[in-house]
Design an enzyme around this catalytic site. Structure first.
Site, PDB file in Angstrom:
ATOM      1  N   CYS A 167      33.622  33.666  46.500  1.00  0.00           N
ATOM      2  CA  CYS A 167      34.293  34.511  45.514  1.00  0.00           C
ATOM      3  C   CYS A 167      34.482  35.885  46.132  1.00  0.00           C
ATOM      4  O   CYS A 167      33.556  36.418  46.757  1.00  0.00           O
ATOM      5  CB  CYS A 167      33.429  34.606  44.256  1.00  0.00           C
ATOM      6  SG  CYS A 167      34.125  35.653  42.982  1.00  0.00           S
ATOM      7  N   LEU A 168      35.666  36.454  45.940  1.00  0.00           N
ATOM      8  CA  LEU A 168      35.927  37.780  46.501  1.00  0.00           C
ATOM      9  C   LEU A 168      35.007  38.831  45.883  1.00  0.00           C
ATOM     10  O   LEU A 168      34.797  39.887  46.470  1.00  0.00           O
ATOM     11  CB  LEU A 168      37.392  38.165  46.291  1.00  0.00           C
ATOM     12  CG  LEU A 168      38.411  37.275  47.034  1.00  0.00           C
ATOM     13  CD1 LEU A 168      39.830  37.665  46.663  1.00  0.00           C
ATOM     14  CD2 LEU A 168      38.209  37.341  48.542  1.00  0.00           C
TER      15      LEU A 168
ATOM     16  N   HIS B 297      37.507  27.865  38.802  1.00  0.00           N
ATOM     17  CA  HIS B 297      36.743  29.050  39.227  1.00  0.00           C
ATOM     18  C   HIS B 297      37.324  30.305  38.571  1.00  0.00           C
ATOM     19  O   HIS B 297      36.589  31.126  37.997  1.00  0.00           O
ATOM     20  CB  HIS B 297      36.800  29.147  40.757  1.00  0.00           C
ATOM     21  CG  HIS B 297      36.189  30.383  41.340  1.00  0.00           C
ATOM     22  ND1 HIS B 297      35.116  30.350  42.199  1.00  0.00           N
ATOM     23  CD2 HIS B 297      36.502  31.705  41.199  1.00  0.00           C
ATOM     24  CE1 HIS B 297      34.795  31.589  42.557  1.00  0.00           C
ATOM     25  NE2 HIS B 297      35.632  32.425  41.963  1.00  0.00           N
ATOM     26  N   GLU B 298      38.651  30.450  38.653  1.00  0.00           N
ATOM     27  CA  GLU B 298      39.280  31.652  38.090  1.00  0.00           C
ATOM     28  C   GLU B 298      39.166  31.671  36.571  1.00  0.00           C
ATOM     29  O   GLU B 298      38.936  32.721  35.961  1.00  0.00           O
ATOM     30  CB  GLU B 298      40.751  31.736  38.493  1.00  0.00           C
ATOM     31  CG  GLU B 298      41.014  31.834  39.997  1.00  0.00           C
ATOM     32  CD  GLU B 298      40.158  32.853  40.721  1.00  0.00           C
ATOM     33  OE1 GLU B 298      39.788  33.877  40.114  1.00  0.00           O
ATOM     34  OE2 GLU B 298      39.844  32.619  41.896  1.00  0.00           O
TER      35      GLU B 298
ATOM     36  N   GLN C 233      38.328  40.811  38.057  1.00  0.00           N
ATOM     37  CA  GLN C 233      37.887  41.151  39.421  1.00  0.00           C
ATOM     38  C   GLN C 233      38.496  42.462  39.911  1.00  0.00           C
ATOM     39  O   GLN C 233      38.022  43.019  40.903  1.00  0.00           O
ATOM     40  CB  GLN C 233      38.232  40.020  40.395  1.00  0.00           C
ATOM     41  CG  GLN C 233      37.429  38.751  40.152  1.00  0.00           C
ATOM     42  CD  GLN C 233      37.739  37.686  41.180  1.00  0.00           C
ATOM     43  OE1 GLN C 233      38.692  36.956  41.034  1.00  0.00           O
ATOM     44  NE2 GLN C 233      36.970  37.651  42.247  1.00  0.00           N
TER      45      GLN C 233
ATOM     46  N   HIS D 102      36.038  33.132  35.379  1.00  0.00           N
ATOM     47  CA  HIS D 102      35.995  34.604  35.407  1.00  0.00           C
ATOM     48  C   HIS D 102      36.442  35.198  34.070  1.00  0.00           C
ATOM     49  O   HIS D 102      35.942  36.254  33.666  1.00  0.00           O
ATOM     50  CB  HIS D 102      36.937  35.153  36.490  1.00  0.00           C
ATOM     51  CG  HIS D 102      36.334  35.224  37.865  1.00  0.00           C
ATOM     52  ND1 HIS D 102      35.260  36.021  38.166  1.00  0.00           N
ATOM     53  CD2 HIS D 102      36.685  34.621  39.039  1.00  0.00           C
ATOM     54  CE1 HIS D 102      34.966  35.912  39.460  1.00  0.00           C
ATOM     55  NE2 HIS D 102      35.806  35.056  40.021  1.00  0.00           N
TER      56      HIS D 102
ATOM     57  N   GLY E  74      42.500  32.851  45.135  1.00  0.00           N
ATOM     58  CA  GLY E  74      42.640  33.101  43.709  1.00  0.00           C
ATOM     59  C   GLY E  74      42.010  34.436  43.354  1.00  0.00           C
ATOM     60  O   GLY E  74      41.144  34.932  44.087  1.00  0.00           O
TER      61      GLY E  74
HETATM   62 ZN    ZN Z   1      35.789  34.475  41.973  1.00  0.00          ZN
END
Ligand code: ZN
Length: 162
Positions: free
Chosen positions: A89-90, A131-132, A51, A135, A46
């Site tokens: 998380c990226l 999670h997304e 991000q 953000h 995701g």
């Molecule tokens: Zn993330």
């Protein structure tokens, strides 16, 4: 294929509340394409627009590698149950932590044609969506981690990064 630079924890853009998308234009579609390219290249499940430095309420998810989904202006309608597991998380590279989230989510959002849809997800899909969605309001999973944030390299390769 165009990837964008993934912003990392500590950059202010990740702590801001994103704005509603009013219309999907060429720039929005390019952004969504780039978000998928960036997510796949980084082997994530995701990715949210902040991000890659864009403060818009958009995220993409693909938990199987063959099921790309776009969520614009999402609203979480319902959650149920509980799941506890590793999350990454990226934007927090190399780290993972234990997070408890609902096991079920029902979400309403718009797709890239600005058509409204509702979707139900469980387990990893529910985790990724929640999670997304966090953000978009400037929240990172590290705020929810139980115990220590761990180094991914110290664990088996079972965790997912979003
Ligand atoms: Zn993330």
């Amino acid at each position: 294929m165009a990837t964008r630079k993934i912003r990392e924890m500590g950059e202010s853009v990740l702590g801001k509340v994103c704005k509603e998308v009013k219309e999907v234009n060429k720039r929005t579609l390019d952004l969504i394409d780039d978000m998928f390219d960036t997510m796949y290249e980084a082997q994530g499940v995701g990715l949210a627009a902040p991000q890659v430095g864009i403060l818009k309420r958009i995220f993409v998810v693909d938990v199987t590698g063959e099921d790309p989904m776009v969520f614009i202006n999402p609203t979480i309608l319902e959650t149920d149950g509980e799941q506890t597991g590793y999350e990454g998380c990226l934007s927090v590279p190399g780290k993972t932590g234990t997070v408890t989230r609902p096991n079920y989510v029902k979400v309403r959002a718009y797709d890239e044609n600005m058509e409204e849809f509702e979707l139900e997800g469980e387990e990893l899909l529910a985790r990724a969506i929640l999670h997304e969605n966090d953000h978009l309001d400037g929240h990172l999973y590290v705020e929810k981690v139980e115990g220590e944030l761990l180094n991914t390299a110290d664990l088996a390769d079972e965790e997912e990064e979003a």
